[in-house]
Design an enzyme around this catalytic site. Structure first.
Site: not given
Length: 478
Positions: A195-198, A264
């Protein structure tokens, strides 16, 4: 992008990762505790759902794809409950059981569709179980098409590099849902889905689209990936591939209730689509649609193939009206899944009149759904001669699609509709009463699989030719 439903049952998916049991307690709240300023929940029902990599496998299976699952569980009731629930869903489970470490369990207390608190019962798996996981993978790798690595940093994937190498050496597609900031351990995978934060935790903050893509391309080169899919919440998803222009997929959800398990759903739908032979771009488009469905649900939830099919139909405008042939195939599959029978008829329908309307209403009464195939302008010209059609095919189809009796309208350019009849494979083939069953195009084919051929009477003195002749006669007299 034009998206259609794949044959999910044609591809096999192996999921390897951290297993969890998601436990839900539901109840009413009507007062505040006298002991502390917290609501009192009177628990009325309990529910267990597979979480983590188990939820990924459940999503894969719910779409209709064969799914196998490898992971770690404790020798406890939670582990047994997890395996029983997954096996009953048709998932092949090959779990390594550890005697002194518990199954990861997360308890959520909810009231009025709101999550009040989450309680985690877990200890990361500290002992080295890498060989047990690797051996199970080796046993299954030749019986799968796509491998999903589902990492929740619980200790199952301590040898993830070895697992990726094994799968890639076997020629398999490897998709990774990563965790943490050490993406180097996923080097060599086919695709990562952070995701964007990761993603930004690894490459740094991206102030604009151009910077996101540039840093994504650099990460792909560094890790020797084939693609990178960055999921961006309300901003949708961005697919980045070396040497190709990025693709931005807009967010689909209108109302978000819970993002639990959305990642998921994305990776499971992507894997199932790739395993069935779809391209990367199309598979991501399907995953994006699936994500829009799941975030409108509460908690971790697997979406079904009929749910996804209905959403795809809505996205493609194929719920009803004028459709392209591939859209029609999606719509027909959905209708048949719901147990609906399909009626087919065809014609020029140059000038719509009362005879046509009565004929189509009668045809519709023979089943649940009516497919109407309309001759193209060139086809009408070959059949009727110069000067016909009076109305172009776009106008004819628009008018026909507005009739309550008609579900789907599709054009065809051939002199006969036999090719489309074979594609549609209707339960009932309808034609006007000026034919005999023996002269109806496609009748023999429909009867070969047990379908029916019905002849419908026309309304007396109603025909396009008579209307055209009368207009010409009136014009000459005037």
């Amino acid at each position: 992008m034009n998206v259609s439903m794949p044959r999910f049952d044609q591809g096999r998916v192996l999921v390897i990762g951290d297993l969890m049991l998601d436990r839900y307690w539901h109840g009413d709240t009507s007062r505040i505790s006298p002991e502390a300023p917290v609501p009192v929940v009177k628990v009325g029902s309990q529910e267990d759902r597979p979480g983590g990599a188990a939820n990924v496998a459940l999503n894969v299976r719910a779409l209709g794809a064969p799914a196998s699952l490898i992971g770690l569980v404790g020798a406890d009731d939670a582990g047994r409950a997890l395996e029983k629930q997954l096996s009953s869903a048709g998932i092949y489970c090959d779990f390594a059981v550890t005697e002194d470490e518990p199954t990861v369990t997360k308890l959520r207390v909810l009231s009025r569709h709101q999550q009040l608190i989450r309680l985690d019962f877990e200890e990361a798996f500290h002992r080295d179980h890498s060989q047990a996981i690797a051996q199970r993978m080796s046993n299954l790798i030749n019986h799968t098409d796509v491998v999903i690595i589902s990492d929740y940093a619980k200790g199952t994937l301590s040898s993830v590099e070895q697992l990726i190498n094994t799968a890639r050496n076997a020629g398999k597609v490897v998709l990774v849902d990563p965790k943490g900031t050490d993406f180097q351990r996923y080097a060599g995978a086919t695709l990562l889905t952070p995701n964007l934060s990761e993603f930004e935790a690894v490459v740094g903050h991206c102030s604009c689209e151009r910077e996101l893509v540039k840093r994504g391309q650099a990460l792909i080169e560094k890790l020797q990936l084939e693609a990178l899919l960055v999921t961006r919440s309300e901003q949708g998803m961005t697919l980045i591939r070396p040497g190709l222009e990025e693709i931005h997929y807009p967010a689909r959800a209108r109302e978000v209730y819970d993002v639990t398990g959305a990642g998921d759903t994305v990776i499971s739908t992507l894997a199932a689509a790739l395993a069935s032979g779809e391209t990367m771009a199309t598979s991501v488009a399907l995953a994006n649609i699936a994500a829009g469905i799941v975030v409108a649900k509460l908690g971790t939830a697997a979406i079904s193939a009929p749910e996804l099919r209905r959403k795809v139909m809505a996205e493609q405008g194929a719920e009803q009206g004028v459709v392209a042939e591939d859209q029609l195939m999606i719509a027909l599959e959905e209708a048949r899944t719901e147990g609906e029978s399909i009626v087919f008829t065809n014609g020029c329908f140059d000038i719509l009149h009362a005879g046509h309307v009565g004929y189509l209403e009668e045809a519709r009464s023979k089943g649940d759904r009516l497919v109407l195939a309309v001759n193209s302008d060139d086809s009408v010209r070959r059949l009727k001669g110069d000067g016909r059609p009076i109305n172009p095919v776009e106008r004819r189809m628009a008018v026909l699609a507005g009739l309550a009796a008609v579900d789907w309208v599709i054009p065809f350019d051939e002199d006969t509709p036999e090719r489309i009849i074979r594609a549609v494979k209707p339960d009932v083939l309808v034609k006007g009463g000026d034919y005999t069953v023996e002269t109806v195009v496609g009748a023999e084919f429909v009867q070969s699989y047990g379908g029916r051929v019905e002849l419908m009477p026309f309304l007396d003195a109603c025909s396009t030719t008579l209307i055209v002749d009368k207009i010409k006669a009136d014009a000459e007299q005037g």
